[in-house]
Design an enzyme around this catalytic site. Sequence first.
Site, PDB file in Angstrom:
ATOM      1  N   VAL A 224      -7.503   6.277  -0.110  1.00  0.00           N
ATOM      2  CA  VAL A 224      -6.555   5.750  -1.090  1.00  0.00           C
ATOM      3  C   VAL A 224      -6.842   4.259  -1.247  1.00  0.00           C
ATOM      4  O   VAL A 224      -6.929   3.536  -0.248  1.00  0.00           O
ATOM      5  CB  VAL A 224      -5.092   5.926  -0.617  1.00  0.00           C
ATOM      6  N   ALA A 225      -6.972   3.796  -2.483  1.00  0.00           N
ATOM      7  CA  ALA A 225      -7.257   2.372  -2.697  1.00  0.00           C
ATOM      8  C   ALA A 225      -5.980   1.572  -2.491  1.00  0.00           C
ATOM      9  O   ALA A 225      -5.071   1.611  -3.310  1.00  0.00           O
ATOM     10  CB  ALA A 225      -7.797   2.163  -4.108  1.00  0.00           C
ATOM     11  N   THR A 226      -5.886   0.875  -1.365  1.00  0.00           N
ATOM     12  CA  THR A 226      -4.713   0.042  -1.048  1.00  0.00           C
ATOM     13  C   THR A 226      -5.213  -1.342  -0.651  1.00  0.00           C
ATOM     14  O   THR A 226      -6.412  -1.498  -0.363  1.00  0.00           O
ATOM     15  CB  THR A 226      -3.943   0.644   0.154  1.00  0.00           C
TER      16      THR A 226
ATOM     17  N   ASP B 254       7.932  -4.227   9.093  1.00  0.00           N
ATOM     18  CA  ASP B 254       6.565  -4.716   8.883  1.00  0.00           C
ATOM     19  C   ASP B 254       6.382  -6.014   9.662  1.00  0.00           C
ATOM     20  O   ASP B 254       7.334  -6.755   9.873  1.00  0.00           O
ATOM     21  CB  ASP B 254       6.323  -4.960   7.390  1.00  0.00           C
TER      22      ASP B 254
ATOM     23  N   LYS C  73      -5.730   7.947  15.370  1.00  0.00           N
ATOM     24  CA  LYS C  73      -4.936   8.832  14.504  1.00  0.00           C
ATOM     25  C   LYS C  73      -4.896  10.256  15.073  1.00  0.00           C
ATOM     26  O   LYS C  73      -3.939  10.990  14.852  1.00  0.00           O
ATOM     27  CB  LYS C  73      -5.512   8.838  13.092  1.00  0.00           C
TER      28      LYS C  73
ATOM     29  N   ASP D 152       6.197  -6.411  15.186  1.00  0.00           N
ATOM     30  CA  ASP D 152       4.901  -5.777  15.412  1.00  0.00           C
ATOM     31  C   ASP D 152       5.182  -4.477  16.156  1.00  0.00           C
ATOM     32  O   ASP D 152       5.705  -4.507  17.280  1.00  0.00           O
ATOM     33  CB  ASP D 152       4.022  -6.720  16.254  1.00  0.00           C
TER      34      ASP D 152
ATOM     35  N   GLY E  94       0.795  -1.222   0.000  1.00  0.00           N
ATOM     36  CA  GLY E  94       0.000   0.000   0.000  1.00  0.00           C
ATOM     37  C   GLY E  94       0.828   1.273   0.000  1.00  0.00           C
ATOM     38  O   GLY E  94       1.825   1.400  -0.714  1.00  0.00           O
ATOM     39  N   ILE E  95       0.405   2.217   0.842  1.00  0.00           N
ATOM     40  CA  ILE E  95       1.056   3.529   0.897  1.00  0.00           C
ATOM     41  C   ILE E  95       2.520   3.381   1.342  1.00  0.00           C
ATOM     42  O   ILE E  95       3.411   4.058   0.813  1.00  0.00           O
ATOM     43  CB  ILE E  95       0.273   4.447   1.866  1.00  0.00           C
TER      44      ILE E  95
ATOM     45  N   TYR F 101     -10.657   4.267  14.923  1.00  0.00           N
ATOM     46  CA  TYR F 101      -9.535   4.566  14.015  1.00  0.00           C
ATOM     47  C   TYR F 101      -9.167   6.047  14.079  1.00  0.00           C
ATOM     48  O   TYR F 101      -7.996   6.416  14.264  1.00  0.00           O
ATOM     49  CB  TYR F 101      -9.936   4.162  12.592  1.00  0.00           C
TER      50      TYR F 101
HETATM   51  N1  LIG Z   1      -5.696   3.728   2.471  1.00  0.00           N
HETATM   52  C1  LIG Z   1      -6.342   4.789   2.909  1.00  0.00           C
HETATM   53  O1  LIG Z   1      -7.418   5.179   2.397  1.00  0.00           O
HETATM   54  C2  LIG Z   1      -5.778   5.598   4.051  1.00  0.00           C
HETATM   55  C3  LIG Z   1      -6.358   6.846   4.348  1.00  0.00           C
HETATM   56  C4  LIG Z   1      -5.857   7.591   5.410  1.00  0.00           C
HETATM   57  C5  LIG Z   1      -4.779   7.102   6.150  1.00  0.00           C
HETATM   58  N2  LIG Z   1      -4.242   5.889   5.851  1.00  0.00           N
HETATM   59  C6  LIG Z   1      -3.127   5.422   6.676  1.00  0.00           C
HETATM   60  O2  LIG Z   1      -2.011   5.171   5.855  1.00  0.00           O
HETATM   61  C7  LIG Z   1      -1.248   4.104   6.407  1.00  0.00           C
HETATM   62  C8  LIG Z   1      -1.057   3.020   5.356  1.00  0.00           C
HETATM   63  O3  LIG Z   1      -2.329   2.612   4.897  1.00  0.00           O
HETATM   64  P1  LIG Z   1      -2.502   1.506   3.771  1.00  0.00           P
HETATM   65  O4  LIG Z   1      -3.883   1.685   3.254  1.00  0.00           O
HETATM   66  O5  LIG Z   1      -1.329   1.506   2.856  1.00  0.00           O
HETATM   67  O6  LIG Z   1      -2.484   0.183   4.673  1.00  0.00           O
HETATM   68  P2  LIG Z   1      -2.255  -1.364   4.269  1.00  0.00           P
HETATM   69  O7  LIG Z   1      -3.097  -2.136   5.218  1.00  0.00           O
HETATM   70  O8  LIG Z   1      -2.460  -1.553   2.810  1.00  0.00           O
HETATM   71  O9  LIG Z   1      -0.740  -1.593   4.644  1.00  0.00           O
HETATM   72  C9  LIG Z   1      -0.347  -1.474   5.988  1.00  0.00           C
HETATM   73  C10 LIG Z   1       0.988  -2.154   6.206  1.00  0.00           C
HETATM   74  O10 LIG Z   1       1.279  -2.024   7.609  1.00  0.00           O
HETATM   75  C11 LIG Z   1       1.643  -3.293   8.133  1.00  0.00           C
HETATM   76  N3  LIG Z   1       1.254  -3.364   9.549  1.00  0.00           N
HETATM   77  C12 LIG Z   1      -0.011  -3.316  10.040  1.00  0.00           C
HETATM   78  N4  LIG Z   1       0.030  -3.461  11.375  1.00  0.00           N
HETATM   79  C13 LIG Z   1       1.328  -3.578  11.728  1.00  0.00           C
HETATM   80  C14 LIG Z   1       2.006  -3.750  12.959  1.00  0.00           C
HETATM   81  N5  LIG Z   1       1.329  -3.871  14.112  1.00  0.00           N
HETATM   82  N6  LIG Z   1       3.359  -3.829  12.965  1.00  0.00           N
HETATM   83  C15 LIG Z   1       4.044  -3.734  11.804  1.00  0.00           C
HETATM   84  N7  LIG Z   1       3.463  -3.601  10.603  1.00  0.00           N
HETATM   85  C16 LIG Z   1       2.119  -3.519  10.568  1.00  0.00           C
HETATM   86  C17 LIG Z   1       0.868  -4.307   7.280  1.00  0.00           C
HETATM   87  O11 LIG Z   1       1.454  -5.593   7.338  1.00  0.00           O
HETATM   88  C18 LIG Z   1       0.950  -3.659   5.900  1.00  0.00           C
HETATM   89  O12 LIG Z   1       2.130  -4.034   5.217  1.00  0.00           O
HETATM   90  C19 LIG Z   1      -2.021   3.596   7.630  1.00  0.00           C
HETATM   91  O13 LIG Z   1      -1.500   4.200   8.793  1.00  0.00           O
HETATM   92  C20 LIG Z   1      -3.431   4.098   7.369  1.00  0.00           C
HETATM   93  O14 LIG Z   1      -4.156   4.279   8.543  1.00  0.00           O
HETATM   94  C21 LIG Z   1      -4.714   5.139   4.820  1.00  0.00           C
END
Ligand SMILES: NC(=O)c1ccc[n+]([C@@H]2O[C@H](COP(=O)([O-])OP(=O)(O)OC[C@H]3O[C@@H](n4cnc5c(N)ncnc54)[C@H](O)[C@@H]3O)[C@@H](O)[C@H]2O)c1
Length: 259
Positions: A199-201, A46, A170, A72, A26-27, A166
């Site tokens: 964001v589409a992840t 990760d 944050k 973790d 993802g991001i 959530y």
């Molecule tokens: N996607 C969105 O729409 C969006 C919007 C606003 C904020 N965010 C924030 O952006 C960040 C990334 O989001 P994303 O959509 O890419 O998420 P995702 O779930 O696609 O990826 C998250 C990554 O974090 C890792 N992870 C999760 N918990 C963990 C832990 N306890 N220890 C270590 N690694 C861990 C996962 O294994 C994964 O690789 C997050 O903090 C999310 O809250 C996302």
Amino acid sequence: MITMDTSIFSFRLDGQLAVVTGGGMGIGAAISVALASAGARIVVVDRDESAASGTVENLCTSGHPAEAVILDISDEASVTHEMERLVARVGAPNILINNAGLQHRKLLLDTNAQEWDRMHAVNTRGAFLMLRECSKAMIAAGIQGRVVNICSLGILHPMIWGLAAYASSKGGVMALTRNAAFELAAHGITVNAVLPGGVATPGAMAATGPAVAGPALRGSPLGQCEPVDIAAAVVFLASPAARFITAQSLCVDAGFLLS
Ligand SMILES: NC(=O)c1ccc[n+]([C@@H]2O[C@H](COP(=O)([O-])OP(=O)(O)OC[C@H]3O[C@@H](n4cnc5c(N)ncnc54)[C@H](O)[C@@H]3O)[C@@H](O)[C@H]2O)c1
């Protein structure tokens, strides 16, 4: 004639070590690629070993040095131990991107205390633990480092139902950002936040819970952000060009707040 030091107009990060939590997908994966393209050596932190290895393999194949640390972020003993080992092996990081997070949805009235605590343990405590350990290492090494915390637009404006825990977690990250920026400025370390809109992840698509839009909200005037858009803001805040920016929050929401 105006004379000034234009060397700060740079987004290059050559020779710098960047730790990216949640860099496996993802991001976080996009941030890892963006920072590596700017010249940084990447450490993907990760809990998902195969995801982290995927990003590292992708970077190494493209000629960018990278390695993975599997832990973790909510586990204090693991964070402390693994960050100490990392610093002993490759030195203190110049950059920390606190990106890993949970984003499961649950309607407020259905949320139990255990679910609330887990959300805060990963999103808020995890960000704090990584920030504390990386900042200690930066200070010990005399590095005027950069920390970028990935928050969420949801702390400023509710987006869909089911995100109370959530958004609360944050919101804590945003408060941490400002207070850490205040204390760490004495060491030349900047701490900022990026607030993505939707964001589409993989995580966003797989997030469990009801996807109830609630009362009508219009979409983002510019369309849907992609992970690379969040990564671009992160590179800016980690770069020499942002050396005097701290305690700030940068929304990357394609104009959602205008709607
Ligand atoms: N996607 C969105 O729409 C969006 C919007 C606003 C904020 N965010 C924030 O952006 C960040 C990334 O989001 P994303 O959509 O890419 O998420 P995702 O779930 O696609 O990826 C998250 C990554 O974090 C890792 N992870 C999760 N918990 C963990 C832990 N306890 N220890 C270590 N690694 C861990 C996962 O294994 C994964 O690789 C997050 O903090 C999310 O809250 C996302």
